[in-house]
Structures are given as C-alpha cells and as structure tokens.
Scaffold this active site. Structure first.
Site, short mmCIF file in Angstrom:
data_model
loop_
_atom_site.label_atom_id
_atom_site.label_comp_id
_atom_site.label_asym_id
_atom_site.label_seq_id
_atom_site.Cartn_x
_atom_site.Cartn_y
_atom_site.Cartn_z
N HIS A 267 0.86 -1.18 0.00
CA HIS A 267 0.00 0.00 0.00
C HIS A 267 0.90 1.23 0.00
O HIS A 267 1.94 1.25 0.66
CB HIS A 267 -0.91 0.00 1.24
CG HIS A 267 -2.01 1.01 1.17
ND1 HIS A 267 -1.83 2.33 1.55
CD2 HIS A 267 -3.29 0.91 0.76
CE1 HIS A 267 -2.97 2.98 1.38
NE2 HIS A 267 -3.87 2.15 0.90
N GLU A 320 -7.76 -4.87 -0.46
CA GLU A 320 -8.34 -5.59 -1.58
C GLU A 320 -8.25 -7.11 -1.42
O GLU A 320 -9.12 -7.83 -1.91
CB GLU A 320 -7.65 -5.18 -2.89
CG GLU A 320 -7.99 -3.79 -3.37
CD GLU A 320 -7.07 -2.73 -2.80
OE1 GLU A 320 -6.16 -3.10 -2.01
OE2 GLU A 320 -7.25 -1.54 -3.12
#
Length: 381
Positions: A267, A320
């Site tokens: 991320h 996700e």
C-alpha cells in the site's frame, strides 16, 4: 525567470488543505473518520450512522438515526429520466461495466434533479444534493449490472438497511443477515481514506464551484483507473492462478522475480498491516471454508517470500486481498467488486465536496516547464 519549488512526484506527502473529515496514519496502521476509529465504527455501528457522521460531523442518537435512515431510504428510487436511460447506458457499457455507466448516470441524475453549482447554493441544499446522489448510486450500479446480464432491475426497498438493500437489488433475494452485515462492515471500512486520487479529484472539481454531480463524476473517473481501483477481483484472480497450496511458492517467486506486482499486497501509505485487511480477514475466517484457508496460506507464504526477496520493505495484504474473499463468500459477482467499493466511497467523496465547497479558493497548482527554451523563432511555412 520564475522558478517553482521542487515537490515530490505525484504530490506524495504534500499537504494541500485542512480537513476535519479524517486521516490515515500509515506508520501506525490506523485511520479514522472524524474523531473515531474507522474500524471501530465498522465493528459497532451501521452504515447509515457512519454516513450521518460524515455529513453532519457527529454520530446520531436513536431518533436522529431512524429519521436519517428513513430519509435516505426514500431517495433510493431513481427519477424517471434516469431509470428510462439505464438500458441504453448498460448496452453502451457492455465491456466497460457498471462503474463506467455510473459516470453517465450520475451526470444525468444531476441534470434531471436540477443540481446547481455548489458555489451558487447554500450548505443545506448542497447536503440535500449529496444525499440524493449517494442514495441513488447503489440503485444505479445494481440496475446496470442486472441489465448488462439481461435481467430486469430490482426496485429498492425502503424497509431494508442500506447494505441489505444493496444486496437485495443486486441478487433479487433478501440476503442472509450475516452476509448483509459483512458487506456493511466492508462498506463502512471503505467510506473514506485520506486524500487518495479520487477524493483529491472530487475536491479539485468542487473548488471550481461545479455542481455536486460533476464532482462525483470526476471522482468516479479517477477511481476507474487500474492504479486506483479494481484490485479486489484481481486478488481473487491471483488465487485462481495459483490454484493449489503446493503451487504457491513457485508461482509467487516467479512473479516477484519477473518484476510483476502481487495484487492485494502493499500500500502506498501503510508501512504496517492495513487495518482494513485485518478486519476483513477476521470476517472471512468467521465464514471459514476452503477459499478462506487457501487465502490465509497464500498470505503467509507471500509475506515470507517478499521478506526474503525484498528485505527491508514492509509488504502486507491491503484492503483488496480479503475484500475480494469476503465479497465472494457473500455472493457478489467479481464484476461488481469495484462498483461496490464506489457505492461506499461516494459518501466520502460527497463529504469532501461539501467541505471543499465552504472554501471559495480554486485549487490551481503550478507546473514546471521542461521543454525547449522559449521563445524560439516560428519557422516560415
């Protein structure tokens, strides 16, 4: 000759405004809506309460919560002009899907509802426009999905909470309570997340004084880019490509050494575990089953391999990875993973638009010219 100060590529880490809506503290693995932990809100509150918080700045009491839920539920039904256009939008977007169709439908919604530039209206009317758009977005998305598959849209029900109604409109059946709650917690966890690309885009357009629909359309456009949205289904595609536990090590090593990204890992902000991933993993494990067991084992081996091949870098699952697992277990088709994300994020976008509309200063950054030195003589034809 004027010069502009150097800034990081992509404006990474550059503070562009003040906000009271929330923040992401990546080194701590923490983010919040207003003054509350977003994860704690997802674990203890319903979607409508968090929506109210983002719009009004405080959590509602029981009476205010009931009133807000009833008001927003009544806004789920689409205007006739929008509803009649959806079949054509679905046909035109047969390849691009509901997220692209949402751009067109939101623009039509704003026009048919008479949305005026936020610069020209007061705070109360801006809030009303925001509620109308946010309540309509799930109806638009589910209708476009069903039309794209030759099915009739399912009209919304005012007696169902937001998340349960979303699943009902998507499938045509009232969802199991545990599925509705899991999707609700996912939706709450993705309402807002700092100044990401789509949120910043919404605020840039809002700073011009444009109407609320125009701001949301711009945000959806930013989200549609593969570097911003779309990873939940791709993370499941990774699990499909690996196939069985004995293939994990070889498949992952080949991807990493070839320079390919492992979808669902890493991320740009978090330098520790993504708190959304931690919550969604817990939800997935509550359901259990082969898919969950396989995902957990893939996570374990991927993190070990990344630690070996990319030492010194903290690479963990992001939202996700387990979002895809949870949505799959709750019966959502993969084509609706990113549209479902947008059904939640539209709340955060709208809150940012409302906040930006209070500031009349247009966002107008500078660029550094790096072309040929001007002025050059213009060549003769």
């Amino acid at each position: 000759m004027t010069t502009t100060p150097a800034v990081p590529r992509g404006l990474a880490g550059v503070v562009v405004t003040d906000t009271a809506l929330g923040d992401v503290r990546g080194r701590e693995g923490f983010y919040h809506y207003r003054q509350y932990s977003a994860i704690e809100l997802a674990q203890t509150r319903g979607f409508e309460d968090v929506w109210y918080l983002m719009v009004h700045g405080e959590l509602p009491d029981r009476a205010a919560a009931a009133d807000f839920a009833a008001r927003t539920a009544a806004l789920r039904t689409l205007p006739a002009e929008v509803r009649e256009a959806l079949p054509a939008i679905a046909r035109a977007g047969a390849v691009s899907g509901p997220l692209a169709g949402l751009r067109t439908a939101l623009s039509l919604l704003g026009a048919s509802a008479g949305f005026r530039p936020v610069y020209d209206i007061g705070a109360e009317q801006r809030r009303e426009d925001a509620l109308a758009a946010c309540a309509a977005a799930p109806t638009i998305l589910t209708a476009l999905h069903r039309l794209g598959r030759g099915l009739s849209p399912v009209e919304p029900r005012e007696d169902l909470p937001h998340a349960a109604n979303y699943l009902y409109m998507l499938t045509g059946s009232e969802p199991e309570p545990e599925h509705a709650r899991a999707v609700e917690q996912y939706l709450i966890s993705t309402v807002d997340h700092g100044f990401n690309a789509s949120t910043f885009t919404a605020r840039v357009v809002a700073s011009t004084g444009a109407d609320l629909a125009a701001c949301l359309v711009a945000a959806v456009g930013a989200l549609s880019g593969p570097l911003h949205g779309g990873a939940p289904s791709r993370a499941l595609d990774t699990l499909d490509a690996i196939g069985t536990p004995d293939r994990i090590d070889g498949w992952i090593r080949e991807q990493v050494l070839s320079g390919h990204r492992i979808m669902g890992f890493g991320h740009p902000v978090y330098r520790t575990e993504d708190p959304r991933s931690r919550m969604l993993k817990s939800l997935a494990q509550g359901f259990g089953g082969p898919l969950v067991d396989f995902a957990v084992e893939v996570e374990r081996q991927v993190e070990a391999i990344l630690a070996e091949l990319k030492p010194g870098r903290e690479l963990h699952t992001n939202v996700e990875f387990y979002a895809g697992v949870v949505m799959e277990l709750c019966g959502l088709p993969r084509a609706m993973f990113t549209p479902t994300f947008s059904a939640a994020r539209v709340i955060g976008w709208s809150a940012n638009i409302l906040e930006q509309a209070e500031d009349s200063k247009i966002i107008r950054p500078a660029a550094r010219y790096v072309g040929a030195p001007p002025p050059q003589p213009v060549p003769a034809p």
